[in-house]
Enzyme design. Sequence first.
Site, PDB file in Angstrom:
ATOM      1  N   SER A  31       1.032  -1.153   0.048  1.00 41.04           N
ATOM      2  CA  SER A  31       0.133   0.189   0.097  1.00 41.04           C
ATOM      3  C   SER A  31       0.910   1.350   0.200  1.00 41.04           C
ATOM      4  CB  SER A  31      -1.010  -0.100   1.273  1.00 41.04           C
ATOM      5  OG  SER A  31      -0.202  -0.240   2.559  1.00 41.04           O
ATOM      6  N   ASP A  74       1.825   0.360   8.414  1.00 41.26           N
ATOM      7  CA  ASP A  74       3.122   0.001   8.387  1.00 41.26           C
ATOM      8  C   ASP A  74       3.937   0.131   6.769  1.00 41.26           C
ATOM      9  OD1 ASP A  74       1.862  -2.383   6.945  1.00 41.26           O
ATOM     10  OD2 ASP A  74       2.757  -3.717   8.040  1.00 41.26           O
ATOM     11  N   ASP A  90       5.857  -1.946   3.861  1.00 39.80           N
ATOM     12  CA  ASP A  90       6.400  -3.403   3.250  1.00 39.80           C
ATOM     13  C   ASP A  90       7.777  -3.060   2.379  1.00 39.80           C
ATOM     14  OD1 ASP A  90       4.453  -5.071   4.369  1.00 39.80           O
ATOM     15  OD2 ASP A  90       3.060  -4.294   2.814  1.00 39.80           O
ATOM     16  N   ASP A 108       7.998  -4.038   7.837  1.00 36.08           N
ATOM     17  CA  ASP A 108       8.183  -5.665   7.583  1.00 36.08           C
ATOM     18  C   ASP A 108       9.307  -5.687   6.356  1.00 36.08           C
ATOM     19  OD1 ASP A 108       6.341  -6.230   9.251  1.00 36.08           O
ATOM     20  OD2 ASP A 108       4.722  -6.812   7.846  1.00 36.08           O
ATOM     21  N   LYS A 135     -10.833   0.503  -0.913  1.00 33.70           N
ATOM     22  CA  LYS A 135     -10.311  -0.446   0.190  1.00 33.70           C
ATOM     23  C   LYS A 135     -11.137   0.188   1.396  1.00 33.70           C
ATOM     24  CE  LYS A 135      -5.949  -1.230   0.621  1.00 33.70           C
ATOM     25  NZ  LYS A 135      -4.598  -0.853   0.785  1.00 33.70           N
ATOM     26  N   TYR A 142     -12.493  -7.399   3.507  1.00 30.98           N
ATOM     27  CA  TYR A 142     -11.210  -7.378   3.421  1.00 30.98           C
ATOM     28  C   TYR A 142     -10.380  -8.042   4.085  1.00 30.98           C
ATOM     29  CZ  TYR A 142      -7.047  -4.414   2.448  1.00 30.98           C
ATOM     30  OH  TYR A 142      -5.853  -3.881   2.082  1.00 30.98           O
TER      31      TYR A 142
END
Length: 736
Positions: free
Chosen positions: A101, A112, A114, A166, A227, A236
Amino acid sequence: MKEMSANTVLDSQCQQKHYGITSPISLACPKEIDHIYTQKLIDAMKPFGVFEDEEELNHRLVVLGKLNNLVKEWISDVSESKNLPPSVVATVGGKIFTFGSYRLGVHTKGADIDALCVAPRHVERSDFFQSFFEKLKHQDGIRNLRAVEDAFVPVIKFEFDGIEIDLVFARLAIQTISDNLDLRDDSRLRSLDIRCIRSLNGCRVTDEILHLVPNKETFRLTLRAVKLWAKRRGIYSNMLGFLGGVSWAMLVARTCQLYPNAAASTLVHKFFLVFSKWEWPNPVLLKQPEESNLNLPVWDPRVNPSDRYHLMPIITPAYPQQNSTYNVSTSTRTVMVEEFKQGLAVTDEILQGKSDWSKLLEPPNFFQKYRHYIVLTASASTEENHLEWVGLVESKIRVLVGNLERNEFITLAHVNPQSFPGNKEHHKDNNYISMWFLGIIFRRVENAESVNIDLTYDIQSFTDTVYRQANNINMLKEGMKIEATHVKKKQLHHYLPAEILQKKKKQSLSDVSRSSGGLQSKRSSLDSSCLDSSRDTDNGTPFNSPASKSDSPSVGETERNSAEPAAVIVEKPLSVPPAQGLSIPVIGAKVDSTVKAVSPPAVCTIPTVVGRNVIPRITTPHNPAQGQPHLNGMSNITKTVTPKRAHSPSIDGTPKRLKDIEKFIRLESTFKDPRAAEERKRKSVDAIGGESMPIPTIDTSRKKRLPSKELPDSSSPVPANNIRVIKNSIRLTLNR
């Protein structure tokens, strides 16, 4: 004349480039009213915290810059330790890429990041999880550092200056990593191990999506809206069989390709139009799959029989192409299609000025929608065990949904993705409890005064799967329990407070990210075949397992027990030999009302197991008719297959909408075999053979911890230790 001239200039400025596998449905440019509706959409989304301010965005950039410098320092140190020449060490490089995202530009406040660490060929994965992990450990601003080396995609998780990250790892087969490295080049995958390919896949798919949309900013705003809508409506969750972030992104990207010049408000409406009419399981593709000589496994129904059973295929655009929705089941697809239809009806009203965008974002009331529910409870004795246990149980709930779908008396099993804290009074042994709720619709049985329904097999197969998985990865500990109970709507107050059972229209962002629910729209397509008018004599209590059919409770017991449902716990430990997995997927057979088929209908590939004390269901030959794969690899599964429920939405709506969608369907079919339309008209397909795909087995003699939680569930036995395993028997009688 001036107005016409201005419109002509505006039209000439609109996007003309061809995107996607078909030509666009409409090249119309937005009108002034479309921009007004788009601004209203933005205003409606702002209270939900979907937009970060400039300060927060800059903070993320600073954190990523620090992380990028750390990676370069670490790679340089590793290079020196491996005695590389100083000239090489000076240019070895290294880089952090983002995906998900954040890379798409649709992350929300507090989300968060990625990220991917790309290193040259001399840096090993073991270096990443050892020396780089140690470097992070001693870095200021790093908190909650943990490595998950045995995950499907190995990852290091941490918080850096308040931003959760992450971080996955990939090493490329090159000597230096330059700052302008392009990961979209397929040749970068050459000579890489599968874990590196998986790590690179997130970045490659994200970048490819952004390259395949006509207008990135319009795409981002539309995706933010979709979303948020999906989270509000409780659909979702890739883990539970709905769609995850990348799948929603690809659906929105396909809509943008079909309407390349439209404003975001129009695209949200067209999104619901297109996918409420989509003829699943025809795949959604952003571009034609490309051939490669790297021989990696790709989604291809011509080659892989299991790909022919995917119900809602949405194919990633980067090589190796994969279906991002393999978890979707019959029930979750039904729920999502109904939500698409509901979204279309609401956006019709909005664009006609009869409603506003807040109506689209209203959460449904899942707990008023169904007459029957299954309450799934996971409990543990410590907080740490509970966190681990809940993660495993939640990842397997789709197995339970698949089991219930294969029950001939169940029309739909709808799981609410939101979990709730359990009532500690009902679980005195454990203080840490989580509950999930599944709404159930039972099939109406013609010419039957009452129907006896036994859910014991479906529940026990699921619990066996979870306990077996926990045992395989050495997670199972004393106090970890699962219970499943059938309750009626009027009994839900024993489990949930009144404010949750009532409809809530206002929720915080943290609630939105977790919240979900059922369908608000009328469920005429579902209720026409359910036992809504029945009076059932089930008392909501699972009986002792195993029990005979004649062990029905007396009327007095029913009345006494109906006040508060409870689960029965079997204390004795179980010792079950390795169970035989069902061969799944299998095309659904026509089942006699008195005979139960093991073969599931066209549902997701869910492994299930049969325990020793469960009588296997009698199987009937299934219908082998199946769509013949087209030459380009797409499988057109026609409606001659006999699933339990029809899911292809009917073409209804205004003449303008019909014209739009008919044009879309014609265009979308151009990538298929030219004779596909004729084949569909004749409704004749070639059989693909009735052999099912066996589930891989595990060597149960293995003692050490298995390297991944992505394990098959069908081979190893239910743990034969002193830990109590709960076995529930759920039998109920539904009367007309």
